[in-house]
Design a protein around this motif. Structure first.
Motif, PDB file in Angstrom:
ATOM      1  N   MET A  40       0.852  -1.192   0.000  1.00  0.00           N
ATOM      2  CA  MET A  40       0.000   0.000   0.000  1.00  0.00           C
ATOM      3  C   MET A  40       0.880   1.231   0.000  1.00  0.00           C
ATOM      4  O   MET A  40       2.034   1.200   0.435  1.00  0.00           O
ATOM      5  CB  MET A  40      -0.929   0.007   1.217  1.00  0.00           C
ATOM      6  CG  MET A  40      -0.228   0.110   2.558  1.00  0.00           C
ATOM      7  SD  MET A  40      -1.379   0.105   3.947  1.00  0.00           S
ATOM      8  CE  MET A  40      -1.931  -1.593   3.897  1.00  0.00           C
ATOM      9  N   GLU A  41       0.326   2.305  -0.498  1.00  0.00           N
ATOM     10  CA  GLU A  41       1.040   3.570  -0.518  1.00  0.00           C
ATOM     11  C   GLU A  41       0.689   4.360   0.729  1.00  0.00           C
ATOM     12  O   GLU A  41      -0.492   4.586   1.015  1.00  0.00           O
ATOM     13  CB  GLU A  41       0.672   4.365  -1.766  1.00  0.00           C
ATOM     14  CG  GLU A  41       1.420   5.687  -1.897  1.00  0.00           C
ATOM     15  CD  GLU A  41       1.040   6.434  -3.157  1.00  0.00           C
ATOM     16  OE1 GLU A  41       1.415   7.615  -3.273  1.00  0.00           O
ATOM     17  OE2 GLU A  41       0.358   5.836  -4.008  1.00  0.00           O
ATOM     18  N   ALA A  42       1.705   4.754   1.466  1.00  0.00           N
ATOM     19  CA  ALA A  42       1.463   5.500   2.703  1.00  0.00           C
ATOM     20  C   ALA A  42       0.898   6.883   2.389  1.00  0.00           C
ATOM     21  O   ALA A  42       1.322   7.546   1.440  1.00  0.00           O
ATOM     22  CB  ALA A  42       2.753   5.639   3.502  1.00  0.00           C
ATOM     23  N   GLY A  43      -0.073   7.301   3.177  1.00  0.00           N
ATOM     24  CA  GLY A  43      -0.652   8.624   3.032  1.00  0.00           C
ATOM     25  C   GLY A  43      -0.307   9.478   4.230  1.00  0.00           C
ATOM     26  O   GLY A  43       0.583   9.149   5.023  1.00  0.00           O
ATOM     27  N   SER A  44      -0.981  10.580   4.371  1.00  0.00           N
ATOM     28  CA  SER A  44      -0.756  11.470   5.506  1.00  0.00           C
ATOM     29  C   SER A  44      -2.093  11.991   6.010  1.00  0.00           C
ATOM     30  O   SER A  44      -3.081  12.026   5.263  1.00  0.00           O
ATOM     31  CB  SER A  44       0.152  12.643   5.121  1.00  0.00           C
ATOM     32  OG  SER A  44      -0.466  13.425   4.117  1.00  0.00           O
ATOM     33  N   VAL A  45      -2.106  12.372   7.266  1.00  0.00           N
ATOM     34  CA  VAL A  45      -3.315  12.892   7.889  1.00  0.00           C
ATOM     35  C   VAL A  45      -2.997  14.232   8.536  1.00  0.00           C
ATOM     36  O   VAL A  45      -1.993  14.361   9.248  1.00  0.00           O
ATOM     37  CB  VAL A  45      -3.863  11.914   8.956  1.00  0.00           C
ATOM     38  CG1 VAL A  45      -5.067  12.522   9.668  1.00  0.00           C
ATOM     39  CG2 VAL A  45      -4.233  10.580   8.326  1.00  0.00           C
ATOM     40  N   ARG A  46      -3.812  15.209   8.294  1.00  0.00           N
ATOM     41  CA  ARG A  46      -3.661  16.517   8.921  1.00  0.00           C
ATOM     42  C   ARG A  46      -4.935  16.799   9.705  1.00  0.00           C
ATOM     43  O   ARG A  46      -6.038  16.677   9.175  1.00  0.00           O
ATOM     44  CB  ARG A  46      -3.441  17.612   7.877  1.00  0.00           C
ATOM     45  CG  ARG A  46      -3.221  18.999   8.482  1.00  0.00           C
ATOM     46  CD  ARG A  46      -2.976  20.014   7.395  1.00  0.00           C
ATOM     47  NE  ARG A  46      -2.721  21.326   7.947  1.00  0.00           N
ATOM     48  CZ  ARG A  46      -2.548  22.423   7.227  1.00  0.00           C
ATOM     49  NH1 ARG A  46      -2.613  22.338   5.890  1.00  0.00           N
ATOM     50  NH2 ARG A  46      -2.320  23.579   7.798  1.00  0.00           N
ATOM     51  N   VAL A  47      -4.779  17.170  10.962  1.00  0.00           N
ATOM     52  CA  VAL A  47      -5.923  17.408  11.841  1.00  0.00           C
ATOM     53  C   VAL A  47      -6.060  18.905  12.104  1.00  0.00           C
ATOM     54  O   VAL A  47      -5.101  19.561  12.527  1.00  0.00           O
ATOM     55  CB  VAL A  47      -5.761  16.649  13.176  1.00  0.00           C
ATOM     56  CG1 VAL A  47      -6.942  16.949  14.093  1.00  0.00           C
ATOM     57  CG2 VAL A  47      -5.637  15.151  12.932  1.00  0.00           C
ATOM     58  N   LEU A  48      -7.235  19.444  11.860  1.00  0.00           N
ATOM     59  CA  LEU A  48      -7.547  20.843  12.133  1.00  0.00           C
ATOM     60  C   LEU A  48      -8.608  20.900  13.215  1.00  0.00           C
ATOM     61  O   LEU A  48      -9.638  20.234  13.117  1.00  0.00           O
ATOM     62  CB  LEU A  48      -8.049  21.539  10.865  1.00  0.00           C
ATOM     63  CG  LEU A  48      -7.123  21.484   9.642  1.00  0.00           C
ATOM     64  CD1 LEU A  48      -7.804  22.140   8.443  1.00  0.00           C
ATOM     65  CD2 LEU A  48      -5.799  22.162   9.940  1.00  0.00           C
ATOM     66  N   GLN A  49      -8.370  21.668  14.239  1.00  0.00           N
ATOM     67  CA  GLN A  49      -9.300  21.754  15.361  1.00  0.00           C
ATOM     68  C   GLN A  49     -10.239  22.940  15.196  1.00  0.00           C
ATOM     69  O   GLN A  49      -9.801  24.057  14.908  1.00  0.00           O
ATOM     70  CB  GLN A  49      -8.533  21.883  16.684  1.00  0.00           C
ATOM     71  CG  GLN A  49      -9.429  21.819  17.912  1.00  0.00           C
ATOM     72  CD  GLN A  49      -8.625  21.776  19.191  1.00  0.00           C
ATOM     73  OE1 GLN A  49      -7.408  21.918  19.172  1.00  0.00           O
ATOM     74  NE2 GLN A  49      -9.298  21.585  20.303  1.00  0.00           N
ATOM     75  N   VAL A  50     -11.533  22.668  15.374  1.00  0.00           N
ATOM     76  CA  VAL A  50     -12.556  23.712  15.290  1.00  0.00           C
ATOM     77  C   VAL A  50     -13.084  23.973  16.691  1.00  0.00           C
ATOM     78  O   VAL A  50     -13.391  23.030  17.423  1.00  0.00           O
ATOM     79  CB  VAL A  50     -13.704  23.275  14.359  1.00  0.00           C
ATOM     80  CG1 VAL A  50     -14.823  24.313  14.351  1.00  0.00           C
ATOM     81  CG2 VAL A  50     -13.179  23.036  12.955  1.00  0.00           C
TER      82      VAL A  50
END
Length: 236
Positions: free
Chosen positions: A157-167
């Motif tokens: 599998m191809e590794a992805g990335s996650v970005r978390v934005l807080q509201v």
């Protein structure tokens, strides 16, 4: 392998020595007998043998203490049991776990399949060409779901990335202060946008961000899920 797994006497010896270590120095043979599931006479005989073997020392009436040799023996047996348990959970049980996969062609129970991830979903293709294979346990037509077990290898599998934005939560009366332009820019290059909570959903709508999946618990505690994500990077 641990001696406690090879014969009943060693297993009972291990249990009794562990009980002595847990209860020392005041040791009730009756309580040990009840815990281990043997007679008090049997416990007495085991303790006598443990004393003779130097694993336990008697300090008085009903007072015993595990020696250093006894601790070492307990530790070795416990580690051997731990390794065996890890083998069972990590190797044996993992290989017999079942999971669902979308089949690319018709399959029948017992067929070997090559496993792959496509758009975040497990797929199974008849044959053993891939680095990861399994065995289907149910019949299924192409495009349908089949149960797969006997996993071997590693799924590429191809590794992805996650970005978390807080509201900010609504109770702080700051949810309207979210910079819609900044939110839209942060989500612009995301393959998948996931919104968790009502405030996040509202902020994304104000920023005209396409939300692939959202979770917004209501007063009844239920969750609403809309459109399942595909593979790739995520933004929340």
């Amino acid at each position: 392998m641990s001696g406690a797994l090879e014969d009943k006497r060693t297993a009972t010896r291990f249990r009794i020595l562990a009980e002595i270590a847990d209860r020392q120095p005041a040791v009730s043979q009756g309580e040990i007998a009840e815990a281990v599931g043997v007679t008090s006479q049997a416990v007495s005989e085991y303790i006598r043998d443990l004393v003779e073997d130097g694993l336990v020392e008697k300090q008085g009436r009903s007072r015993y203490r595990v020696t250093k040799e006894g601790v070492d023996w307990l530790f070795q047996e416990a580690r051997a049991l731990q390794r065996f348990a890890e083998h069972v959970t990590d190797d044996v049980l993992e290989s017999v776990n079942e999971d669902a996969a979308i089949v690319t062609e018709d399959v029948a129970a017992g067929d070997t399949v090559t496993l792959s991830l496509r758009e975040g979903l497990l797929h199974a293709t008849p044959g053993d060409d891939g680095p990861a294979i399994g065995v289907v346990t149910t019949d299924a037509e192409a495009g349908g779901a089949a149960s797969v077990t006997g996993f071997e290898g590693v799924i590429e599998m191809e590794a992805g990335s996650v970005r978390v934005l807080q509201v900010p939560p609504a109770r702080l009366a700051e949810s309207d202060a979210v910079d819609s332009d900044a939110l839209a820019a942060a989500c612009d290059d995301a393959d998948i946008v996931v919104a968790a909570g009502v405030e996040a959903v509202v902020a994304c709508r104000h920023a005209e961000v396409d939300v692939r999946t959202w979770f917004a618990p209501g007063n009844n505690g239920s969750n609403r899920v809309e459109r399942q994500p595909s593979s790739g990077s995520s933004r929340t």
